[in-house]
Write an enzyme that holds these catalytic residues in place. Sequence first.
Site, PDB file in Angstrom:
ATOM      1  N   ASP A  98       0.853  -1.178   0.000  1.00 20.66           N
ATOM      2  CA  ASP A  98       0.000   0.000   0.000  1.00 20.66           C
ATOM      3  C   ASP A  98       0.895   1.236   0.000  1.00 20.66           C
ATOM      4  O   ASP A  98       1.902   1.272   0.718  1.00 20.66           O
ATOM      5  CB  ASP A  98      -0.877   0.004   1.250  1.00 20.66           C
ATOM      6  CG  ASP A  98      -2.283   0.496   0.974  1.00 20.66           C
ATOM      7  OD1 ASP A  98      -2.425   1.429   0.177  1.00 20.66           O
ATOM      8  OD2 ASP A  98      -3.226  -0.042   1.578  1.00 20.66           O
ATOM      9  N   HIS A 334      -9.998  -3.004   4.645  1.00 16.39           N
ATOM     10  CA  HIS A 334      -9.749  -2.284   5.887  1.00 16.39           C
ATOM     11  C   HIS A 334     -10.587  -1.021   6.017  1.00 16.39           C
ATOM     12  O   HIS A 334     -10.712  -0.472   7.118  1.00 16.39           O
ATOM     13  CB  HIS A 334      -8.272  -1.905   5.973  1.00 16.39           C
ATOM     14  CG  HIS A 334      -7.871  -0.911   4.924  1.00 16.39           C
ATOM     15  ND1 HIS A 334      -7.823  -1.234   3.581  1.00 16.39           N
ATOM     16  CD2 HIS A 334      -7.544   0.401   4.998  1.00 16.39           C
ATOM     17  CE1 HIS A 334      -7.466  -0.174   2.881  1.00 16.39           C
ATOM     18  NE2 HIS A 334      -7.291   0.832   3.715  1.00 16.39           N
ATOM     19  N   ASP A 335     -11.161  -0.539   4.919  1.00 19.58           N
ATOM     20  CA  ASP A 335     -11.988   0.665   4.934  1.00 19.58           C
ATOM     21  C   ASP A 335     -13.474   0.354   4.951  1.00 19.58           C
ATOM     22  O   ASP A 335     -14.299   1.269   4.893  1.00 19.58           O
ATOM     23  CB  ASP A 335     -11.686   1.532   3.702  1.00 19.58           C
ATOM     24  CG  ASP A 335     -10.427   2.366   3.871  1.00 19.58           C
ATOM     25  OD1 ASP A 335     -10.022   2.603   5.026  1.00 19.58           O
ATOM     26  OD2 ASP A 335      -9.843   2.769   2.854  1.00 19.58           O
TER      27      ASP A 335
END
Length: 566
Positions: A98, A334-335
């Site tokens: 990322d 994760h969001d």
Amino acid sequence: MDPKWWKEAVIYQVYPRSFKDSDGDGVGDLKGILAKLSYIGSLGVDAIWINPVYASPGEDNGYDISDYRAIDPQYGTMDDLQQLIDGLHGRKMRIILDMVVNHTSDEHEWFRSARRSRDDPHYGWYHWWPAEKGEPPYRCGFFDPEGKAWQYNAATDSYYLHYFSPHQPDLNWENAQLRQAIYDMLRFWLDKGIDGFRMDAISFISKDTNWPEVTAGTLKLKYDNDWGNYYAAGPKLHEYLRELHAAVLGGRDAVIIGESSGISAERAPDFVGEDRKELDMIYQFEGITVGYLPGQFKKVDPNGYRLAEFRDVYTRWDRALDGKGWNTLYLGNHDQPRMVSRWGDDRDEFRVVSAKLLFTFLLTMRGTPSLYNGDELGMTNIRFRRIGEYRDIETTRVYEQIRKKGGDTEEFLKDQQLAARDNSRTPFQWDGSLHAGFTSGEPWIAVNKNYREVNAAVQESDPDSVLAYVRRLVKLRRGRRVLVYGEYRELYAYESELYVYLRSVESEQVLVLLNFSGEDQVYRGSGEGEIWISNYSEVRRDAGSVCLRPWQAVVLRQTGGEVGRR
């Protein structure tokens, strides 16, 4: 379309902070991932994507980077990362990092230098509005307590831009020196063996530096009342992406995946078209907003999401990219909240079968599927009740904005039980021991109370578990051109609770039947053919129909002839 490893891959996203803690400090780390490589390999995936582990003060769990070329000590060392790279490559898997290049931390040396003086060489590496010109034109700051995107800096008597937190100043991509520093940094990681990047907020890097006033009417009419859509409409975005692609990927077999907030299906080919050489794939946002009330922050429609709208999004995206570019598929990360809680039914009766159905969708659609760690166990939302239980800046800052305006914070917390990002960030549930086997210390965020029933150790010995089913699906998809490159065609679109589509290549056809409901549904069409996989032990069918049980998924291989009804 040209075959590529990243088109044929299944990607497994690891959230390092919550995956496995090796040293007892309550925070997951690189050595924890290393210790679980055999587990990751057993899933049959081709690549892992890990969230940021760079040096960071942790304002936004690592998306506020203070040193692009250093590993944050809480995650380990550069040697630990190199061992992870080598360990994955030794198992024929790849690693995607990322990366955040829209903004840095305010503790990055570039910004610490820039904020001292307008004459500093790094001042032009960020966006500033001089105070002598008065108040800057309003921009929305997503994580700002006041909802504003400009922050005053006394030393320079100017305001700096931050689309996210005041601790995350936006980089000025208009500055050629800044761009070259970014490209050099990305090459640094590729030289270490990284196989690509997932680029966070990449659609926001280009700004209209004339800083026009953005009226409420303009925002509503042109950008669907969404600041993200406005931010993704920067005038030089394509120019910057083409330059990045040429400077970073030239001669390398690597991938760049863009987080594409604000980019519609109609615009997508301009970013991922194979002749464009900008991004290889994008993670679209339209699908995951289905079921939220328009114009409000992640406020859940009390009637739930409409399957017809869900189907329409994925059909339109496939149609828009058909023969032009490559799609990605995800239902959790994760969001986002936990996949089964958001899109399935996480009650005991249906949690397992609905989780299996959602994975059937992800692994039989056209595009590269991204699976989020823990979803393969059917992990569920934790549903915090108090704001003090949350750790995520998004939830806490929006709560504060609502409180200051006199809004209904209790209603907001109720919505966050379904929508909050922290629902997916609770520790991975490895076994039934203390803290689910995640850590020997005190975890940085609470463990879901259902960890004794929902964990990897229990499912390893259960052939009917979600974990076992995901492994079968990944194996089924591998090497089958029809499930990777095959044409997609939606069938039976008028049925409200069924999602039915056909994948076909040459003479091979695969029919996918998905019942997105807790009731029996009848598919009236041909159900003949070899059953490749089903999440029930029995498939009830005859020559003219298939009766699907609640949340049943069936994949049938058929050869030749018309399948189903349009």
